[in-house]
Structures are given as C-alpha cells and as structure tokens.
Design a protein around this motif. Structure first.
Motif, PDB file in Angstrom:
ATOM      1  N   GLU A 132       0.833  -1.195   0.000  1.00  0.00           N
ATOM      2  CA  GLU A 132       0.000   0.000   0.000  1.00  0.00           C
ATOM      3  C   GLU A 132       0.875   1.255   0.000  1.00  0.00           C
ATOM      4  O   GLU A 132       1.815   1.376   0.774  1.00  0.00           O
ATOM      5  N   SER A 133       0.516   2.179  -0.886  1.00  0.00           N
ATOM      6  CA  SER A 133       1.267   3.437  -0.982  1.00  0.00           C
ATOM      7  C   SER A 133       0.848   4.364   0.154  1.00  0.00           C
ATOM      8  O   SER A 133      -0.156   4.132   0.832  1.00  0.00           O
ATOM      9  N   THR A 134       1.614   5.432   0.330  1.00  0.00           N
ATOM     10  CA  THR A 134       1.285   6.426   1.353  1.00  0.00           C
ATOM     11  C   THR A 134      -0.094   7.011   1.086  1.00  0.00           C
ATOM     12  O   THR A 134      -0.871   7.223   2.022  1.00  0.00           O
ATOM     13  N   GLU A 135      -0.420   7.245  -0.191  1.00  0.00           N
ATOM     14  CA  GLU A 135      -1.732   7.792  -0.533  1.00  0.00           C
ATOM     15  C   GLU A 135      -2.846   6.832  -0.118  1.00  0.00           C
ATOM     16  O   GLU A 135      -3.868   7.254   0.437  1.00  0.00           O
ATOM     17  N   GLN A 136      -2.651   5.533  -0.373  1.00  0.00           N
ATOM     18  CA  GLN A 136      -3.653   4.534   0.022  1.00  0.00           C
ATOM     19  C   GLN A 136      -3.772   4.470   1.543  1.00  0.00           C
ATOM     20  O   GLN A 136      -4.873   4.354   2.089  1.00  0.00           O
ATOM     21  N   GLN A 137      -2.644   4.547   2.223  1.00  0.00           N
ATOM     22  CA  GLN A 137      -2.658   4.541   3.687  1.00  0.00           C
ATOM     23  C   GLN A 137      -3.422   5.754   4.213  1.00  0.00           C
ATOM     24  O   GLN A 137      -4.243   5.637   5.122  1.00  0.00           O
ATOM     25  N   LEU A 138      -3.166   6.928   3.617  1.00  0.00           N
ATOM     26  CA  LEU A 138      -3.865   8.140   4.045  1.00  0.00           C
ATOM     27  C   LEU A 138      -5.372   8.032   3.815  1.00  0.00           C
ATOM     28  O   LEU A 138      -6.162   8.495   4.637  1.00  0.00           O
ATOM     29  N   GLN A 139      -5.758   7.421   2.695  1.00  0.00           N
ATOM     30  CA  GLN A 139      -7.184   7.232   2.438  1.00  0.00           C
ATOM     31  C   GLN A 139      -7.818   6.359   3.516  1.00  0.00           C
ATOM     32  O   GLN A 139      -8.901   6.663   4.026  1.00  0.00           O
ATOM     33  N   LYS A 140      -7.147   5.273   3.890  1.00  0.00           N
ATOM     34  CA  LYS A 140      -7.685   4.378   4.922  1.00  0.00           C
ATOM     35  C   LYS A 140      -7.723   5.078   6.287  1.00  0.00           C
ATOM     36  O   LYS A 140      -8.666   4.907   7.050  1.00  0.00           O
ATOM     37  N   ILE A 141      -6.710   5.888   6.557  1.00  0.00           N
ATOM     38  CA  ILE A 141      -6.690   6.647   7.816  1.00  0.00           C
ATOM     39  C   ILE A 141      -7.855   7.631   7.830  1.00  0.00           C
ATOM     40  O   ILE A 141      -8.557   7.769   8.841  1.00  0.00           O
ATOM     41  N   GLN A 142      -8.084   8.295   6.712  1.00  0.00           N
ATOM     42  CA  GLN A 142      -9.180   9.261   6.619  1.00  0.00           C
ATOM     43  C   GLN A 142     -10.528   8.567   6.848  1.00  0.00           C
ATOM     44  O   GLN A 142     -11.363   9.083   7.596  1.00  0.00           O
ATOM     45  N   ILE A 143     -10.729   7.420   6.232  1.00  0.00           N
ATOM     46  CA  ILE A 143     -11.971   6.665   6.427  1.00  0.00           C
ATOM     47  C   ILE A 143     -12.118   6.276   7.892  1.00  0.00           C
ATOM     48  O   ILE A 143     -13.193   6.415   8.486  1.00  0.00           O
ATOM     49  N   TYR A 144     -11.029   5.798   8.502  1.00  0.00           N
ATOM     50  CA  TYR A 144     -11.055   5.382   9.898  1.00  0.00           C
ATOM     51  C   TYR A 144     -11.424   6.560  10.806  1.00  0.00           C
ATOM     52  O   TYR A 144     -12.284   6.442  11.687  1.00  0.00           O
ATOM     53  N   ILE A 145     -10.804   7.713  10.565  1.00  0.00           N
ATOM     54  CA  ILE A 145     -11.086   8.892  11.397  1.00  0.00           C
ATOM     55  C   ILE A 145     -12.535   9.339  11.215  1.00  0.00           C
ATOM     56  O   ILE A 145     -13.215   9.682  12.182  1.00  0.00           O
ATOM     57  N   LYS A 146     -13.026   9.299   9.980  1.00  0.00           N
ATOM     58  CA  LYS A 146     -14.419   9.671   9.715  1.00  0.00           C
ATOM     59  C   LYS A 146     -15.365   8.722  10.461  1.00  0.00           C
ATOM     60  O   LYS A 146     -16.310   9.165  11.129  1.00  0.00           O
ATOM     61  N   ASP A 147     -15.095   7.420  10.322  1.00  0.00           N
ATOM     62  CA  ASP A 147     -15.933   6.431  11.014  1.00  0.00           C
ATOM     63  C   ASP A 147     -15.852   6.604  12.526  1.00  0.00           C
ATOM     64  O   ASP A 147     -16.870   6.551  13.224  1.00  0.00           O
ATOM     65  N   LEU A 148     -14.660   6.824  13.034  1.00  0.00           N
ATOM     66  CA  LEU A 148     -14.483   6.986  14.479  1.00  0.00           C
ATOM     67  C   LEU A 148     -15.212   8.233  14.969  1.00  0.00           C
ATOM     68  O   LEU A 148     -15.846   8.206  16.033  1.00  0.00           O
ATOM     69  N   THR A 149     -15.160   9.298  14.182  1.00  0.00           N
ATOM     70  CA  THR A 149     -15.875  10.533  14.544  1.00  0.00           C
ATOM     71  C   THR A 149     -17.376  10.274  14.604  1.00  0.00           C
ATOM     72  O   THR A 149     -18.050  10.708  15.550  1.00  0.00           O
ATOM     73  N   GLU A 150     -17.897   9.548  13.621  1.00  0.00           N
ATOM     74  CA  GLU A 150     -19.320   9.211  13.623  1.00  0.00           C
ATOM     75  C   GLU A 150     -19.677   8.369  14.848  1.00  0.00           C
ATOM     76  O   GLU A 150     -20.716   8.587  15.483  1.00  0.00           O
ATOM     77  N   ILE A 151     -18.828   7.408  15.178  1.00  0.00           N
ATOM     78  CA  ILE A 151     -19.070   6.541  16.339  1.00  0.00           C
ATOM     79  C   ILE A 151     -19.089   7.370  17.617  1.00  0.00           C
ATOM     80  O   ILE A 151     -19.964   7.208  18.476  1.00  0.00           O
ATOM     81  N   ILE A 152     -18.137   8.276  17.734  1.00  0.00           N
ATOM     82  CA  ILE A 152     -18.069   9.110  18.941  1.00  0.00           C
ATOM     83  C   ILE A 152     -19.305   9.993  19.036  1.00  0.00           C
ATOM     84  O   ILE A 152     -19.893  10.145  20.114  1.00  0.00           O
ATOM     85  N   GLN A 153     -19.737  10.545  17.905  1.00  0.00           N
ATOM     86  CA  GLN A 153     -20.951  11.376  17.911  1.00  0.00           C
ATOM     87  C   GLN A 153     -22.178  10.546  18.285  1.00  0.00           C
ATOM     88  O   GLN A 153     -22.999  10.977  19.099  1.00  0.00           O
ATOM     89  N   GLU A 154     -22.281   9.356  17.698  1.00  0.00           N
ATOM     90  CA  GLU A 154     -23.408   8.477  18.039  1.00  0.00           C
ATOM     91  C   GLU A 154     -23.378   8.104  19.523  1.00  0.00           C
ATOM     92  O   GLU A 154     -24.407   8.098  20.197  1.00  0.00           O
ATOM     93  N   THR A 155     -22.189   7.804  20.013  1.00  0.00           N
ATOM     94  CA  THR A 155     -22.040   7.425  21.413  1.00  0.00           C
ATOM     95  C   THR A 155     -22.424   8.587  22.321  1.00  0.00           C
ATOM     96  O   THR A 155     -23.122   8.396  23.326  1.00  0.00           O
ATOM     97  N   ALA A 156     -21.985   9.787  21.966  1.00  0.00           N
ATOM     98  CA  ALA A 156     -22.328  10.961  22.764  1.00  0.00           C
ATOM     99  C   ALA A 156     -23.832  11.187  22.747  1.00  0.00           C
ATOM    100  O   ALA A 156     -24.435  11.495  23.798  1.00  0.00           O
ATOM    101  N   GLU A 157     -24.462  11.030  21.572  1.00  0.00           N
ATOM    102  CA  GLU A 157     -25.917  11.196  21.491  1.00  0.00           C
ATOM    103  C   GLU A 157     -26.636  10.146  22.332  1.00  0.00           C
ATOM    104  O   GLU A 157     -27.589  10.456  23.057  1.00  0.00           O
ATOM    105  N   ARG A 158     -26.177   8.900  22.261  1.00  0.00           N
ATOM    106  CA  ARG A 158     -26.795   7.825  23.059  1.00  0.00           C
ATOM    107  C   ARG A 158     -26.607   8.089  24.546  1.00  0.00           C
ATOM    108  O   ARG A 158     -27.509   7.846  25.340  1.00  0.00           O
TER     109      ARG A 158
END
Length: 176
Positions: free
Chosen positions: A112-138
């Motif tokens: 995996e290239s650095t660009e591919q790694q960054l894309q996966k990191i971005q997806i992970y951070i987005k998902d984690l942010t959504e999870i944290i928001q959902e958790t805070a709402e719950r």
C-alpha cells in the motif's frame, strides 16, 4: 690651383648636399618613428581598454557565479529539507496506519502506498468521529431517560458506560 680649388668646392658642395639629404632622411625617419610610436601607443591604449573591459566582464561573471552558486545551494538545502519532511510525513503516516490496523486487528498490506494509507486513515477517522458522535448522542439520551425515571420513581438507576462496547462497535463499523 684652380682645379684643386674647384675640386674642393665641389667636394664641399657634395658633402653639404649629402648632409642635407641625410638631415632630410633623418627628419623623415624621426617623423616615421614618431608616427610609429604614436600608433603603437594608441594600440597599447586600445589593448589596455580591452583588458580593462575583459577584467570588468570577468569580475561580473565571477560575481554572477557566486550569486548563482548561492541560489543553487539554497535550492539544494530546500530540497533536502523538503525530502526530510516528506520522509517524516510518510513515516508518521505509516505508523498511524499500522496503529489503526492493530486497533482493528487487521493485517496491513505492505504494497500500500502512502496515498492509500492516508485514504484508509481518513476513512477510519471519519468512522471513528461518527461513532463518537453516536455514542455521545446515546449517552445524552440515556442520561435523559435516567433523569426522567429518577424523577418519576425513587429508585436510582445505574448508568452503563458505552465505552466498554466501543472497540467491538468500532471494529464492526469500520468493516462496513
């Protein structure tokens, strides 16, 4: 007598004529020498002017060379700093990527290239942010339910922390 005197006068006249010719030749040669020396002095002055111009051109070229050497050194130093910074960014990206893979219990692909790694990191951070928001709402919703129940009944409710369910939920969420 007269022949000898005539011969002396003729010889004298001949010597005077010869001296006059020699004086004329000497004057012409002096004039030629003066003209020659003047031409050569002019040539020397021209050569000195050319030499001064060449010296000035050399000094300008040397000055320009120093300037451009300085610019080139600056470019090389900037390129070296940028290369070092890029290396640090790639290393930090890789470390973060490996940390995410460890958290998600997945295996990283070495190709995996650095660009591919960054894309996966971005997806992970987005998902984690959504999870944290959902958790805070719950959590807020649970707090409201508990508060409402506590006001209606005298029985206290124990709040359950959602953070103990977060790793499994995160793993499930990022796999989607």
């Amino acid at each position: 007598g007269i022949n000898a005197e005539y011969g002396l006068v003729t010889t004298h006249q001949h010597l005077l004529d010869r001296e006059t010719d020699n004086q004329d030749k000497l004057e012409r040669e002096k004039a030629n020498l003066m003209k020659f020396m003047e031409e050569k002095n002019n040539d020397i002055m021209n050569f000195n002017n050319q030499l001064a111009n060449l010296q000035m051109n050399l000094e300008q070229a040397q000055s320009s060379a120093v300037k451009w050497e300085s610019v080139w050194t600056h470019i090389k130093n900037t390129a070296a700093r940028q290369t070092l910074l890029l290396g640090r960014i790639k290393m930090a990206t890789h470390n973060l990527f490996m940390l995410i893979n460890k958290q998600m219990k997945t295996k990283a692909e070495p190709s995996e290239s650095t660009e591919q790694q960054l894309q996966k990191i971005q997806i992970y951070i987005k998902d984690l942010t959504e999870i944290i928001q959902e958790t805070a709402e719950r959590s807020r919703a649970e707090d409201e339910i508990i508060a409402n129940r506590s006001q209606h009944a005298n029985t206290p409710y124990k709040k359950v922390s959602i953070t103990k369910f977060l790793p499994a939920f995160l793993h499930r969420k990022t796999k989607q």
